[in-house]
Design a protein around this motif. Sequence first.
Motif, PDB file in Angstrom:
ATOM      1  N   LEU A 236       0.827  -1.205   0.000  1.00  0.00           N
ATOM      2  CA  LEU A 236       0.000   0.000   0.000  1.00  0.00           C
ATOM      3  C   LEU A 236       0.864   1.259   0.000  1.00  0.00           C
ATOM      4  O   LEU A 236       0.524   2.246  -0.661  1.00  0.00           O
ATOM      5  CB  LEU A 236      -0.942  -0.001   1.202  1.00  0.00           C
ATOM      6  CG  LEU A 236      -2.118  -0.964   1.113  1.00  0.00           C
ATOM      7  CD1 LEU A 236      -2.852  -1.038   2.447  1.00  0.00           C
ATOM      8  CD2 LEU A 236      -3.060  -0.571  -0.001  1.00  0.00           C
ATOM      9  N   LEU A 237       1.969   1.225   0.716  1.00  0.00           N
ATOM     10  CA  LEU A 237       2.887   2.366   0.703  1.00  0.00           C
ATOM     11  C   LEU A 237       3.480   2.562  -0.689  1.00  0.00           C
ATOM     12  O   LEU A 237       3.546   3.687  -1.195  1.00  0.00           O
ATOM     13  CB  LEU A 237       4.004   2.164   1.728  1.00  0.00           C
ATOM     14  CG  LEU A 237       5.051   3.268   1.796  1.00  0.00           C
ATOM     15  CD1 LEU A 237       4.411   4.587   2.186  1.00  0.00           C
ATOM     16  CD2 LEU A 237       6.151   2.891   2.770  1.00  0.00           C
ATOM     17  N   PHE A 238       3.895   1.474  -1.329  1.00  0.00           N
ATOM     18  CA  PHE A 238       4.413   1.567  -2.695  1.00  0.00           C
ATOM     19  C   PHE A 238       3.352   2.117  -3.635  1.00  0.00           C
ATOM     20  O   PHE A 238       3.633   2.964  -4.483  1.00  0.00           O
ATOM     21  CB  PHE A 238       4.886   0.195  -3.183  1.00  0.00           C
ATOM     22  CG  PHE A 238       5.268   0.185  -4.629  1.00  0.00           C
ATOM     23  CD1 PHE A 238       6.456   0.757  -5.047  1.00  0.00           C
ATOM     24  CD2 PHE A 238       4.438  -0.378  -5.574  1.00  0.00           C
ATOM     25  CE1 PHE A 238       6.809   0.770  -6.388  1.00  0.00           C
ATOM     26  CE2 PHE A 238       4.771  -0.375  -6.913  1.00  0.00           C
ATOM     27  CZ  PHE A 238       5.963   0.206  -7.317  1.00  0.00           C
ATOM     28  N   LEU A 239       2.113   1.662  -3.471  1.00  0.00           N
ATOM     29  CA  LEU A 239       1.021   2.132  -4.316  1.00  0.00           C
ATOM     30  C   LEU A 239       0.786   3.629  -4.119  1.00  0.00           C
ATOM     31  O   LEU A 239       0.591   4.368  -5.086  1.00  0.00           O
ATOM     32  CB  LEU A 239      -0.245   1.344  -3.987  1.00  0.00           C
ATOM     33  CG  LEU A 239      -1.411   1.452  -4.933  1.00  0.00           C
ATOM     34  CD1 LEU A 239      -1.039   0.921  -6.306  1.00  0.00           C
ATOM     35  CD2 LEU A 239      -2.586   0.679  -4.384  1.00  0.00           C
TER      36      LEU A 239
ATOM     37  N   GLY B  16       1.420   8.975  -6.234  1.00  0.00           N
ATOM     38  CA  GLY B  16       1.919  10.322  -5.978  1.00  0.00           C
ATOM     39  C   GLY B  16       2.774  10.810  -7.129  1.00  0.00           C
ATOM     40  O   GLY B  16       2.714  11.972  -7.532  1.00  0.00           O
ATOM     41  N   VAL B  17       3.570   9.910  -7.679  1.00  0.00           N
ATOM     42  CA  VAL B  17       4.408  10.262  -8.832  1.00  0.00           C
ATOM     43  C   VAL B  17       3.540  10.443 -10.079  1.00  0.00           C
ATOM     44  O   VAL B  17       3.729  11.383 -10.852  1.00  0.00           O
ATOM     45  CB  VAL B  17       5.486   9.177  -9.069  1.00  0.00           C
ATOM     46  CG1 VAL B  17       6.178   9.358 -10.398  1.00  0.00           C
ATOM     47  CG2 VAL B  17       6.494   9.200  -7.932  1.00  0.00           C
TER      48      VAL B  17
ATOM     49  N   ALA C 202      -7.696   3.551 -11.374  1.00  0.00           N
ATOM     50  CA  ALA C 202      -6.714   2.500 -11.155  1.00  0.00           C
ATOM     51  C   ALA C 202      -6.278   2.459  -9.690  1.00  0.00           C
ATOM     52  O   ALA C 202      -6.102   1.380  -9.115  1.00  0.00           O
ATOM     53  CB  ALA C 202      -5.504   2.714 -12.058  1.00  0.00           C
ATOM     54  N   LEU C 203      -6.126   3.622  -9.077  1.00  0.00           N
ATOM     55  CA  LEU C 203      -5.772   3.685  -7.656  1.00  0.00           C
ATOM     56  C   LEU C 203      -6.847   3.019  -6.801  1.00  0.00           C
ATOM     57  O   LEU C 203      -6.540   2.209  -5.923  1.00  0.00           O
ATOM     58  CB  LEU C 203      -5.583   5.135  -7.213  1.00  0.00           C
ATOM     59  CG  LEU C 203      -5.420   5.381  -5.719  1.00  0.00           C
ATOM     60  CD1 LEU C 203      -4.150   4.751  -5.223  1.00  0.00           C
ATOM     61  CD2 LEU C 203      -5.431   6.855  -5.423  1.00  0.00           C
TER      62      LEU C 203
ATOM     63  N   SER D 217      -8.137  -4.215  -4.379  1.00  0.00           N
ATOM     64  CA  SER D 217      -7.620  -5.580  -4.534  1.00  0.00           C
ATOM     65  C   SER D 217      -6.566  -5.906  -3.478  1.00  0.00           C
ATOM     66  O   SER D 217      -6.480  -7.038  -3.017  1.00  0.00           O
ATOM     67  CB  SER D 217      -7.050  -5.778  -5.945  1.00  0.00           C
ATOM     68  OG  SER D 217      -5.868  -5.063  -6.107  1.00  0.00           O
ATOM     69  N   LEU D 218      -5.769  -4.925  -3.075  1.00  0.00           N
ATOM     70  CA  LEU D 218      -4.782  -5.170  -2.020  1.00  0.00           C
ATOM     71  C   LEU D 218      -5.442  -5.358  -0.661  1.00  0.00           C
ATOM     72  O   LEU D 218      -5.016  -6.196   0.132  1.00  0.00           O
ATOM     73  CB  LEU D 218      -3.786  -4.014  -1.944  1.00  0.00           C
ATOM     74  CG  LEU D 218      -2.659  -4.007  -2.967  1.00  0.00           C
ATOM     75  CD1 LEU D 218      -1.825  -2.764  -2.817  1.00  0.00           C
ATOM     76  CD2 LEU D 218      -1.807  -5.243  -2.818  1.00  0.00           C
ATOM     77  N   ILE D 219      -6.477  -4.603  -0.390  1.00  0.00           N
ATOM     78  CA  ILE D 219      -7.176  -4.706   0.888  1.00  0.00           C
ATOM     79  C   ILE D 219      -7.949  -6.024   0.964  1.00  0.00           C
ATOM     80  O   ILE D 219      -8.005  -6.672   2.008  1.00  0.00           O
ATOM     81  CB  ILE D 219      -8.133  -3.509   1.096  1.00  0.00           C
ATOM     82  CG1 ILE D 219      -7.343  -2.209   1.170  1.00  0.00           C
ATOM     83  CG2 ILE D 219      -8.998  -3.689   2.311  1.00  0.00           C
ATOM     84  CD1 ILE D 219      -6.420  -2.100   2.349  1.00  0.00           C
ATOM     85  N   LYS D 220      -8.512  -6.423  -0.152  1.00  0.00           N
ATOM     86  CA  LYS D 220      -9.331  -7.651  -0.191  1.00  0.00           C
ATOM     87  C   LYS D 220      -8.496  -8.905   0.039  1.00  0.00           C
ATOM     88  O   LYS D 220      -8.936  -9.828   0.698  1.00  0.00           O
ATOM     89  CB  LYS D 220     -10.041  -7.737  -1.540  1.00  0.00           C
ATOM     90  CG  LYS D 220     -11.094  -8.777  -1.610  1.00  0.00           C
ATOM     91  CD  LYS D 220     -11.801  -8.694  -2.950  1.00  0.00           C
ATOM     92  CE  LYS D 220     -12.953  -9.665  -3.023  1.00  0.00           C
ATOM     93  NZ  LYS D 220     -13.648  -9.560  -4.317  1.00  0.00           N
ATOM     94  N   ASN D 221      -7.285  -8.945  -0.481  1.00  0.00           N
ATOM     95  CA  ASN D 221      -6.434 -10.145  -0.348  1.00  0.00           C
ATOM     96  C   ASN D 221      -5.726 -10.169   0.955  1.00  0.00           C
ATOM     97  O   ASN D 221      -5.214  -9.430   1.554  1.00  0.00           O
ATOM     98  CB  ASN D 221      -5.447 -10.220  -1.507  1.00  0.00           C
ATOM     99  CG  ASN D 221      -6.160 -10.520  -2.798  1.00  0.00           C
ATOM    100  OD1 ASN D 221      -7.192 -11.143  -2.792  1.00  0.00           O
ATOM    101  ND2 ASN D 221      -5.595 -10.071  -3.889  1.00  0.00           N
TER     102      ASN D 221
END
Length: 71
Positions: free
Chosen positions: A19-22, A27-28, A60-61, A67-71
């Motif tokens: 999540l931090l990477f996302l 941000g970029v 997309a965000l 999808s990250l939270i669900k898994n």
Amino acid sequence: MPNSQLPSERPEQRRGQRLLFLALLFGVLLNFPLLGAFSHDARLAGIPVLYLYVLVVWAALVALTASLIKN
């Protein structure tokens, strides 16, 4: 030893790192140099390209975060 996983391999910590990477990635993607590349008078299907870019990046965000939270 019941918990043989290393602390860096815990699913919660990996999820937090992803999540931090996302957050950093988006941000970029939503920062000036890329926004400036799409800031011109062109239109795609009647929608300004900058608005379309921001909408697609935002969607997309939301999808990737879900999808990250669900898994």
